[in-house]
Design an enzyme around this catalytic site. Structure first.
Site, PDB file in Angstrom:
ATOM      1  N   TRP A   1      99.386  12.417  68.804  1.00 47.18           N
ATOM      2  CA  TRP A   1     100.117  11.390  69.550  1.00 47.18           C
ATOM      3  C   TRP A   1     100.134  10.089  68.757  1.00 47.18           C
ATOM      4  CZ3 TRP A   1     102.726  11.220  74.177  1.00 47.18           C
ATOM      5  CH2 TRP A   1     102.689  12.392  74.930  1.00 47.18           C
TER       6      TRP A   1
ATOM      7  N   GLU B   1      91.506  16.677  72.867  1.00 41.59           N
ATOM      8  CA  GLU B   1      91.154  17.921  72.177  1.00 41.59           C
ATOM      9  C   GLU B   1      90.211  17.712  70.995  1.00 41.59           C
ATOM     10  OE1 GLU B   1      94.451  18.387  74.745  1.00 41.59           O
ATOM     11  OE2 GLU B   1      94.432  17.079  72.973  1.00 41.59           O
TER      12      GLU B   1
ATOM     13  N   ILE C   1      96.303   4.659  74.389  1.00 45.01           N
ATOM     14  CA  ILE C   1      96.824   3.345  74.760  1.00 45.01           C
ATOM     15  C   ILE C   1      96.909   3.276  76.279  1.00 45.01           C
ATOM     16  CG2 ILE C   1      98.784   1.777  74.563  1.00 45.01           C
ATOM     17  CD1 ILE C   1      99.279   3.011  71.765  1.00 45.01           C
TER      18      ILE C   1
ATOM     19  N   HIS D   1      94.491   7.715  83.565  1.00 46.75           N
ATOM     20  CA  HIS D   1      94.476   8.628  82.423  1.00 46.75           C
ATOM     21  C   HIS D   1      93.699   8.042  81.248  1.00 46.75           C
ATOM     22  CE1 HIS D   1      96.373  10.246  78.670  1.00 46.75           C
ATOM     23  NE2 HIS D   1      96.177  11.388  79.307  1.00 46.75           N
TER      24      HIS D   1
ATOM     25  N   PHE E   1      83.539   8.071  64.458  1.00 44.39           N
ATOM     26  CA  PHE E   1      84.320   7.798  65.662  1.00 44.39           C
ATOM     27  C   PHE E   1      85.488   6.892  65.307  1.00 44.39           C
ATOM     28  CE2 PHE E   1      85.299   5.774  69.742  1.00 44.39           C
ATOM     29  CZ  PHE E   1      85.358   6.885  70.562  1.00 44.39           C
TER      30      PHE E   1
ATOM     31  N   ARG F   1      94.890  -1.963  63.959  1.00 42.85           N
ATOM     32  CA  ARG F   1      93.622  -1.334  63.579  1.00 42.85           C
ATOM     33  C   ARG F   1      93.816  -0.068  62.745  1.00 42.85           C
ATOM     34  NH1 ARG F   1      93.382  -4.105  68.052  1.00 42.85           N
ATOM     35  NH2 ARG F   1      91.482  -5.094  68.764  1.00 42.85           N
TER      36      ARG F   1
END
Length: 161
Positions: free
Chosen positions: A26, A60, A83, A89, A114, A128
């Protein structure tokens, strides 16, 4: 590892480490930047052939990171972006990814970098992502953290009788 107080860390030789990068799909522009940063960090730390695996989304990441840790990778880097929208969600995915990736690291004693961006806006994510004009390069930072931690774990293992 960014912003005020970030360590001034020089790359170390990690050429003997097996490294996997698992990246969500995504937000392609942001993800392309994160992946490029991770690959730059691998080059900086002399990791010649990191394994890159793509997954549909951030949710995932933990299950694939766990599979990679079980396959003997010395470090796994997880890259994704969530986002905030108008529904819960955001919190569910962020919590699941964070908890899942922490569990992978602890259950397998494999560092998990991470590199999951949790942003309020797409502009924050772009800033970022390590793209031209970005203020931060979280893909590089997450990878560097995983590699240095893997090197530390290796030294602890070698020092233990």
């Amino acid at each position: 590892m960014s912003g005020p107080g970030a360590p001034d860390q020089q790359p170390v030789d990690c050429s003997d480490l097996r490294v996997a990068i698992v990246a969500a799909s995504w937000h392609q522009t942001v993800m392309d930047g994160l992946v490029a940063g991770a690959l730059r960090a691998c080059a900086d730390y002399r990791v010649a052939e990191p394994t890159l695996v793509r997954v549909p989304g951030t949710f995932e990441l933990p299950v694939v990171a766990a599979a990679l840790a079980r396959q003997g990778f010395d470090a796994v880097v997880a890259l994704g972006v969530v986002i905030r929208g108008g529904t819960p969600h955001f919190e569910y995915v962020c919590n699941a990814a964070t908890d899942g990736l922490s569990r992978v690291a602890l259950d397998h004693t494999v560092p998990v970098g991470f590199g999951v961006l949790t942003c309020d806006t797409e502009d924050q994510a772009v800033d970022r992502a390590g793209l031209d004009g970005s203020r931060e390069d979280k893909g590089h930072e997450a990878t560097a953290a995983a590699l240095v931690t893997a090197r530390t774990l290796a030294s602890i293992t070698q020092a233990t009788p």
